[in-house]
Design an enzyme around this catalytic site. Sequence first.
Site, mmCIF file in Angstrom:
data_model
loop_
_atom_site.group_PDB
_atom_site.id
_atom_site.type_symbol
_atom_site.label_atom_id
_atom_site.label_comp_id
_atom_site.label_asym_id
_atom_site.label_seq_id
_atom_site.Cartn_x
_atom_site.Cartn_y
_atom_site.Cartn_z
ATOM 1 N N THR A 29 40.417 11.161 18.280
ATOM 2 C CA THR A 29 38.994 11.398 18.024
ATOM 3 C C THR A 29 38.847 12.531 17.009
ATOM 4 O O THR A 29 39.099 13.682 17.319
ATOM 5 C CB THR A 29 38.282 11.752 19.355
ATOM 6 O OG1 THR A 29 38.685 10.810 20.340
ATOM 7 C CG2 THR A 29 36.778 11.718 19.192
ATOM 8 N N ARG A 53 44.325 0.905 23.012
ATOM 9 C CA ARG A 53 45.659 1.321 22.542
ATOM 10 C C ARG A 53 46.405 2.130 23.604
ATOM 11 O O ARG A 53 47.616 2.222 23.565
ATOM 12 C CB ARG A 53 45.544 2.135 21.251
ATOM 13 C CG ARG A 53 44.930 3.490 21.434
ATOM 14 C CD ARG A 53 44.949 4.268 20.146
ATOM 15 N NE ARG A 53 44.035 3.707 19.169
ATOM 16 C CZ ARG A 53 43.563 4.414 18.133
ATOM 17 N NH1 ARG A 53 43.955 5.650 17.955
ATOM 18 N NH2 ARG A 53 42.707 3.880 17.299
ATOM 19 N N HIS A 92 48.072 9.457 27.164
ATOM 20 C CA HIS A 92 49.338 9.252 26.457
ATOM 21 C C HIS A 92 50.506 8.881 27.370
ATOM 22 O O HIS A 92 51.573 8.520 26.888
ATOM 23 C CB HIS A 92 49.627 10.443 25.543
ATOM 24 C CG HIS A 92 48.570 10.503 24.471
ATOM 25 N ND1 HIS A 92 48.410 9.483 23.560
ATOM 26 C CD2 HIS A 92 47.573 11.392 24.230
ATOM 27 C CE1 HIS A 92 47.369 9.759 22.781
ATOM 28 N NE2 HIS A 92 46.846 10.905 23.174
ATOM 29 N N ASN A 112 44.017 14.878 30.768
ATOM 30 C CA ASN A 112 43.856 13.583 30.103
ATOM 31 C C ASN A 112 45.209 12.859 30.105
ATOM 32 O O ASN A 112 46.196 13.383 29.574
ATOM 33 C CB ASN A 112 43.352 13.826 28.675
ATOM 34 C CG ASN A 112 43.146 12.539 27.907
ATOM 35 O OD1 ASN A 112 43.974 11.645 27.972
ATOM 36 N ND2 ASN A 112 42.063 12.461 27.166
ATOM 37 N N ARG A 139 39.605 2.997 24.988
ATOM 38 C CA ARG A 139 39.229 2.716 23.598
ATOM 39 C C ARG A 139 38.945 1.244 23.396
ATOM 40 O O ARG A 139 39.493 0.392 24.106
ATOM 41 C CB ARG A 139 40.354 3.142 22.650
ATOM 42 C CG ARG A 139 40.336 4.613 22.330
ATOM 43 C CD ARG A 139 41.395 4.934 21.288
ATOM 44 N NE ARG A 139 41.234 6.277 20.800
ATOM 45 C CZ ARG A 139 40.547 6.601 19.714
ATOM 46 N NH1 ARG A 139 39.972 5.675 18.984
ATOM 47 N NH2 ARG A 139 40.431 7.859 19.350
ATOM 48 N N GLU A 151 36.129 8.882 29.069
ATOM 49 C CA GLU A 151 35.691 9.050 27.676
ATOM 50 C C GLU A 151 35.402 7.671 27.120
ATOM 51 O O GLU A 151 36.219 6.749 27.280
ATOM 52 C CB GLU A 151 36.787 9.715 26.853
ATOM 53 C CG GLU A 151 37.031 11.150 27.254
ATOM 54 C CD GLU A 151 38.186 11.747 26.461
ATOM 55 O OE1 GLU A 151 38.774 11.066 25.607
ATOM 56 O OE2 GLU A 151 38.515 12.903 26.720
ATOM 57 N N GLU A 197 30.648 18.683 25.592
ATOM 58 C CA GLU A 197 32.029 19.147 25.431
ATOM 59 C C GLU A 197 32.206 19.545 23.970
ATOM 60 O O GLU A 197 31.956 18.731 23.068
ATOM 61 C CB GLU A 197 33.022 18.037 25.816
ATOM 62 C CG GLU A 197 34.472 18.498 25.640
ATOM 63 C CD GLU A 197 35.493 17.590 26.317
ATOM 64 O OE1 GLU A 197 35.182 17.007 27.365
ATOM 65 O OE2 GLU A 197 36.609 17.493 25.779
ATOM 66 N N HIS A 205 40.405 19.235 23.042
ATOM 67 C CA HIS A 205 41.060 18.563 21.913
ATOM 68 C C HIS A 205 42.019 19.515 21.200
ATOM 69 O O HIS A 205 41.606 20.507 20.624
ATOM 70 C CB HIS A 205 40.075 17.984 20.885
ATOM 71 C CG HIS A 205 40.675 16.793 20.187
ATOM 72 N ND1 HIS A 205 41.567 16.927 19.168
ATOM 73 C CD2 HIS A 205 40.546 15.460 20.421
ATOM 74 C CE1 HIS A 205 41.954 15.709 18.783
ATOM 75 N NE2 HIS A 205 41.352 14.811 19.526
ATOM 76 N N HIS A 208 40.438 7.893 28.322
ATOM 77 C CA HIS A 208 39.621 7.309 27.252
ATOM 78 C C HIS A 208 39.943 5.822 27.156
ATOM 79 O O HIS A 208 41.064 5.451 26.824
ATOM 80 C CB HIS A 208 39.967 8.036 25.939
ATOM 81 C CG HIS A 208 39.115 7.638 24.777
ATOM 82 N ND1 HIS A 208 39.217 8.248 23.546
ATOM 83 C CD2 HIS A 208 38.153 6.711 24.635
ATOM 84 C CE1 HIS A 208 38.350 7.718 22.716
ATOM 85 N NE2 HIS A 208 37.694 6.770 23.336
HETATM 86 N N1 PXP Z 1 38.286 15.813 25.071
HETATM 87 C C1 PXP Z 1 37.916 14.683 24.404
HETATM 88 C C2 PXP Z 1 36.474 14.318 24.380
HETATM 89 C C3 PXP Z 1 38.877 13.861 23.789
HETATM 90 O O1 PXP Z 1 38.489 12.743 23.124
HETATM 91 C C4 PXP Z 1 40.244 14.208 23.909
HETATM 92 C C5 PXP Z 1 41.278 13.295 23.324
HETATM 93 O O2 PXP Z 1 41.239 12.070 23.946
HETATM 94 C C6 PXP Z 1 40.564 15.364 24.621
HETATM 95 C C7 PXP Z 1 39.576 16.168 25.167
HETATM 96 C C8 PXP Z 1 41.988 15.783 24.818
HETATM 97 O O3 PXP Z 1 42.574 16.094 23.597
HETATM 98 P P1 PXP Z 1 44.147 16.346 23.535
HETATM 99 O O4 PXP Z 1 44.802 15.063 23.933
HETATM 100 O O5 PXP Z 1 44.369 16.717 22.115
HETATM 101 O O6 PXP Z 1 44.441 17.466 24.487
#
Ligand code: PXP
Length: 257
Positions: A104, A52, A13, A10, A48, A73, A154, A199, A46
């Site tokens: 989330t 952001r 960030h 992901n 949003r 996402e 998931e 997550h 994601h």
């Molecule tokens: N899976 C989903 C569905 C999420 O919303 C997120 C966060 O955007 C992640 C995985 C990844 O989480 P993290 O950034 O904490 O590794």
Amino acid sequence: MKGRLRLGVNIDHVATIRNARGGPHPDPLRAAAVAQAAGADGITAHLREDRRHMTDGDIERLVAEIALPLNLEMAATDEMLAIAVKHRPHAACIVPERREEVTTEGGLDAAGGRQGLEPVVGRLTEAGVRVSLFVDPDPAQLDAAAALGVPVIELHTGAYCEAFYEAGATAPATLGELDRLVRGAAHAEALGLECHAGHGLTFDNVTPVAAIPTVMELNIGHFLIGEAIFGGLDSSIKRMRAIRDKARADSLGSRTA
Ligand code: PXP
């Protein structure tokens, strides 16, 4: 459903850091290319409602320029549905979204929100997008996901990860949350759902989740991007892959021994 465990990276960030200054750097597309070279199996992003981190332009470029499958996402809104149908990513993971949350916070209420989810799942499926629902490891939510006809869920690993850091790796609270994930994955398998998880996962806490043999994909972002500050993104992804592979090999070995 057992087999190779995929790693989705992901890259939200990277965009968070870029947006802190408003210029083009660091470019999430470059992060996606590095992730691909480091052996990631997919890119997760994601979009949003408040933009952001990822922007519409980022999603457009990821679809056009990156060869890895994109897991988008998204909240189950008309706006996001239109964007997903336009770009047709490989997969879409429907997540709950509240503007004021930092990340989330909980799983989707697939059981209570069935009416609103049905048309979104239907439209994405028609568009050829593989749909997953991001849910807590709660049997009622998994049953609701199966009733909605999605192929994938998931599991939200946030509660396990929080307990891991707050109570400790072997504390009853952590083991209890891990057990919920193990039972959730078994329930998903019994329903014929492919199981992903994500997550809050880190080098320290990923092993027991990667060891669940029916989990087919991990989606990890914040920690990998944070680690990249110290050792580079390539190195953080490769180390996560190595931990994942060892966890899965050890768990399969212990089951056949
Ligand atoms: N899976 C989903 C569905 C999420 O919303 C997120 C966060 O955007 C992640 C995985 C990844 O989480 P993290 O950034 O904490 O590794």
